[in-house]
Design a protein around this motif. Structure first.
Motif, mmCIF file in Angstrom:
data_model
loop_
_atom_site.group_PDB
_atom_site.id
_atom_site.type_symbol
_atom_site.label_atom_id
_atom_site.label_comp_id
_atom_site.label_asym_id
_atom_site.label_seq_id
_atom_site.Cartn_x
_atom_site.Cartn_y
_atom_site.Cartn_z
ATOM 1 N N PHE A 196 37.928 26.203 46.839
ATOM 2 C CA PHE A 196 37.931 26.103 48.299
ATOM 3 C C PHE A 196 39.343 26.239 48.860
ATOM 4 C CE2 PHE A 196 33.706 23.904 47.983
ATOM 5 C CZ PHE A 196 33.016 24.786 48.797
ATOM 6 N N GLY A 197 40.323 25.654 48.170
ATOM 7 C CA GLY A 197 41.707 25.776 48.619
ATOM 8 C C GLY A 197 42.172 27.216 48.629
ATOM 9 N N TYR A 198 41.811 27.965 47.575
ATOM 10 C CA TYR A 198 42.208 29.379 47.528
ATOM 11 C C TYR A 198 41.515 30.175 48.640
ATOM 12 C CZ TYR A 198 42.390 34.255 46.277
ATOM 13 O OH TYR A 198 42.559 35.622 46.333
ATOM 14 N N LEU A 199 40.222 29.946 48.855
ATOM 15 C CA LEU A 199 39.489 30.697 49.876
ATOM 16 C C LEU A 199 40.074 30.441 51.265
ATOM 17 C CD1 LEU A 199 35.808 30.218 48.640
ATOM 18 C CD2 LEU A 199 37.258 32.232 48.360
ATOM 19 N N LEU A 200 40.469 29.193 51.528
ATOM 20 C CA LEU A 200 41.079 28.869 52.812
ATOM 21 C C LEU A 200 42.422 29.586 52.970
ATOM 22 C CD1 LEU A 200 41.253 27.228 55.441
ATOM 23 C CD2 LEU A 200 42.247 25.349 54.095
ATOM 24 N N PRO A 209 49.050 28.118 34.178
ATOM 25 C CA PRO A 209 48.991 26.820 34.855
ATOM 26 C C PRO A 209 47.631 26.511 35.466
ATOM 27 C CG PRO A 209 50.414 28.352 36.065
ATOM 28 C CD PRO A 209 50.111 28.975 34.753
ATOM 29 N N VAL A 210 46.980 27.517 36.063
ATOM 30 C CA VAL A 210 45.652 27.287 36.626
ATOM 31 C C VAL A 210 44.664 26.964 35.508
ATOM 32 C CG1 VAL A 210 43.705 28.366 37.826
ATOM 33 C CG2 VAL A 210 46.021 28.676 38.696
ATOM 34 N N GLY A 211 44.768 27.685 34.385
ATOM 35 C CA GLY A 211 43.885 27.416 33.256
ATOM 36 C C GLY A 211 44.058 26.021 32.702
ATOM 37 N N ALA A 212 45.316 25.581 32.585
ATOM 38 C CA ALA A 212 45.579 24.230 32.091
ATOM 39 C C ALA A 212 45.020 23.187 33.055
ATOM 40 C CB ALA A 212 47.075 24.035 31.895
ATOM 41 N N LEU A 213 45.158 23.460 34.347
ATOM 42 C CA LEU A 213 44.695 22.505 35.363
ATOM 43 C C LEU A 213 43.180 22.360 35.351
ATOM 44 C CD1 LEU A 213 45.607 20.710 37.731
ATOM 45 C CD2 LEU A 213 45.341 22.691 39.219
ATOM 46 N N TRP A 257 28.931 32.830 42.761
ATOM 47 C CA TRP A 257 29.542 32.925 44.093
ATOM 48 C C TRP A 257 31.018 32.575 44.067
ATOM 49 C CZ3 TRP A 257 27.540 35.761 47.636
ATOM 50 C CH2 TRP A 257 26.162 35.972 47.642
ATOM 51 N N THR A 258 31.416 31.719 43.126
ATOM 52 C CA THR A 258 32.841 31.451 42.943
ATOM 53 C C THR A 258 33.567 32.727 42.543
ATOM 54 O OG1 THR A 258 32.518 29.127 42.344
ATOM 55 C CG2 THR A 258 34.504 30.202 41.510
ATOM 56 N N HIS A 259 33.011 33.450 41.580
ATOM 57 C CA HIS A 259 33.611 34.703 41.141
ATOM 58 C C HIS A 259 33.579 35.738 42.254
ATOM 59 C CE1 HIS A 259 34.257 38.077 38.195
ATOM 60 N NE2 HIS A 259 35.053 37.160 37.694
ATOM 61 N N PHE A 260 32.491 35.788 42.994
ATOM 62 C CA PHE A 260 32.348 36.707 44.126
ATOM 63 C C PHE A 260 33.491 36.525 45.116
ATOM 64 C CE2 PHE A 260 30.896 38.037 48.264
ATOM 65 C CZ PHE A 260 29.984 39.062 48.068
ATOM 66 N N GLY A 261 33.767 35.275 45.487
ATOM 67 C CA GLY A 261 34.716 35.015 46.553
ATOM 68 C C GLY A 261 36.175 35.083 46.158
ATOM 69 N N THR A 262 36.494 34.800 44.900
ATOM 70 C CA THR A 262 37.895 34.696 44.508
ATOM 71 C C THR A 262 38.489 35.985 43.968
ATOM 72 O OG1 THR A 262 37.170 33.853 42.355
ATOM 73 C CG2 THR A 262 37.761 32.229 44.018
ATOM 74 N N PHE A 302 47.178 36.673 47.399
ATOM 75 C CA PHE A 302 45.937 37.304 46.951
ATOM 76 C C PHE A 302 45.826 37.293 45.426
ATOM 77 C CE2 PHE A 302 46.160 40.193 50.939
ATOM 78 C CZ PHE A 302 45.537 39.219 51.701
ATOM 79 N N ALA A 303 46.956 37.474 44.754
ATOM 80 C CA ALA A 303 46.965 37.608 43.299
ATOM 81 C C ALA A 303 46.382 36.392 42.597
ATOM 82 C CB ALA A 303 48.392 37.851 42.805
ATOM 83 N N PHE A 304 46.498 35.206 43.208
ATOM 84 C CA PHE A 304 46.011 33.998 42.554
ATOM 85 C C PHE A 304 44.487 33.940 42.509
ATOM 86 C CE2 PHE A 304 50.366 32.774 43.110
ATOM 87 C CZ PHE A 304 50.611 31.949 42.027
ATOM 88 N N GLY A 305 43.820 34.881 43.178
ATOM 89 C CA GLY A 305 42.371 34.951 43.058
ATOM 90 C C GLY A 305 41.923 35.242 41.635
ATOM 91 N N GLY A 306 42.735 36.011 40.889
ATOM 92 C CA GLY A 306 42.386 36.307 39.503
ATOM 93 C C GLY A 306 42.314 35.057 38.649
ATOM 94 N N PRO A 307 43.396 34.244 38.579
ATOM 95 C CA PRO A 307 43.323 32.995 37.819
ATOM 96 C C PRO A 307 42.253 32.034 38.321
ATOM 97 C CG PRO A 307 45.609 33.569 38.258
ATOM 98 C CD PRO A 307 44.768 34.546 39.036
#
Length: 417
Positions: A275-279, A258-262, A209-214, A306-311
């Protein structure tokens, strides 16, 4: 080996996105409308989603080398067929072949990464792999538009198809599976048991569901509806529209490391990031659809968001890696990968149907908002159930991937996860 594998994913992303700028040409070539045009992408992405679990099983059984070699051959052949297709059914067949080829790439790469890199490195390498692959999406925007203008439909797809098929010699010669990474043959009962075992893990469902939404919003916009929305819905000139569309890819490339490192360094931050991205995604749609013709700056910033949904979607694969044994990581990754691509296929189809019915992009794009709300609900459900499973394991003295403390909003201890 990692570089050679990532290039196959770059090719898959490129071929998957070619209709983004070739869509208007496809309408004239095949004499179809918006809903029928969306069928090309729905079929391709639908096959991609349906193939994820079989791909996970294949790569667990045969290893990444053979599966990736088969993938580039299918991608090349599919694009060669598309170059000469002049009828709608033949065009659909070509996109189906492309869908199968693309489906074999990403899970195979993640399986290779899982066996060659440590658990801590996995999230970072996976997001860098996705960012590198996203360069294929850049190539499918204004560079492809330029080649189409110079060589035409047949010449362009003939060239890229031939180059891709020839790359199979590289994957076959360079890639090597780690010893013991291929599990060997198994009967149907064993395979089914592995799928059920992966699906029964709450962390795997949370990953789905994480992959579904992002992932679906940047996919839907880059694969098909972003360019027509910009040109026909907002009134952006075609040349500028290609550049704006490329923001979807540039954001993924810039945001990946950066998202991967985080998420690799701070496992406890993974789901809050989701959740932050979905909001932010939901608020962006509220701003974007509040005006019939939003300013170009607003549109550009929206596409960047929108693009940050990929990372962020790579959180799903980190969850899979944490909660599944290594011999079923490929299978579980395939299950998670179904999420974003099934949402993409559904989103592309719904936008096309609504656009045919009402002829208004603002209304048609509300379909993506509805899918986003569904994702928020299901991620919340499976996050709580995953936490319950982790807390129960901690109570038994089991070492868990993430150490958490019980909160007042966690599920009661007697509720099964």
């Amino acid at each position: 080996m990692w570089g050679a594998a990532v290039l196959t994913y770059l090719a898959a992303v490129f071929h998957r996105g070619t209709l983004g700028v070739a869509g208007p040409l496809a309408i004239d070539r095949f004499q179809v409308g918006p809903a029928a045009l969306s069928s090309f992408t729905v079929l391709q992405v639908g096959i991609y989603a349906a193939m994820q679990i079989p791909t996970g099983l294949l790569v667990d059984r045969f290893g990444s080398r053979r599966v990736l070699t088969a993938a580039v051959l299918l991608l090349g052949c599919g694009q060669l067929l598309f170059a000469f297709a002049t009828s709608y059914p033949l065009g659909l067949l070509a996109r189906a072949v492309l869908g199968i080829g693309a489906a074999l790439t990403w899970v195979s790469i993640l399986r290779l990464v899982a066996t060659r890199f440590s658990a801590r490195q996995y999230a970072l390498v996976a997001t860098i792999s996705a960012a590198m692959g996203a360069l294929g999406g850049v190539a499918a925007t204004f560079p492809l538009a330029g080649v189409l203008a110079a060589l035409g439909w047949t010449g362009t797809f003939l060239l890229v198809g031939a180059i891709t098929a020839a790359y199979a010699t590289i994957t076959a010669g360079v890639l090597r599976d780690s010893p013991g990474s291929a599990a060997g043959a198994g009967d149907a009962r064993t395979i089914l048991r592995k799928v059920r075992s992966s699906w029964a893990i709450p962390g795997t469902r949370l990953a789905f569901w994480t992959h579904f939404g992002t992932m679906f919003v940047p996919n839907v916009m880059s694969l098909l509806w972003g360019y027509p929305y910009l040109v026909e819905g907002v009134g952006v000139p075609p040349a500028q529209a290609s550049l704006v569309l490329s923001i979807l890819i540039a954001g993924q490339i810039a945001g990946g490391p950066p998202v991967g490192a985080l998420i690799g360094r701070f496992p406890g931050a993974r789901v809050p990031i989701v959740f932050g991205y979905l909001l932010c995604n939901g608020l962006t749609w509220l701003v974007l659809l509040s005006s019939a013709r939003p300013p170009l700056l607003v549109v550009s910033l929206s596409f960047l968001m929108f693009a940050f949904g990929g990372p962020v979607s790579n959180v799903a694969f980190a969850l899979v890696r944490d909660y599944n044994p290594i011999d079923q990581v490929g299978t579980a990754t395939g299950i998670a990968n179904v999420g974003g691509h099934s949402a993409t296929a559904l989103g592309v189809l719904l936008v096309g149907v609504l656009l045919d019915a009402v002829g208004e992009y603002r209304i048609a794009l509300l379909a993506l908002v509805m899918l986003l709300l569904l994702a928020v609900f299901r991620v919340t459900v499976w996050w709580r159930r995953t936490r319950a499973a982790v807390l129960a394991a901690q109570d038994r003295g089991v070492v868990t991937p993430v150490l958490i403390r019980r909160r007042r909003w966690d599920l009661p201890e007697h509720v099964p996860a």
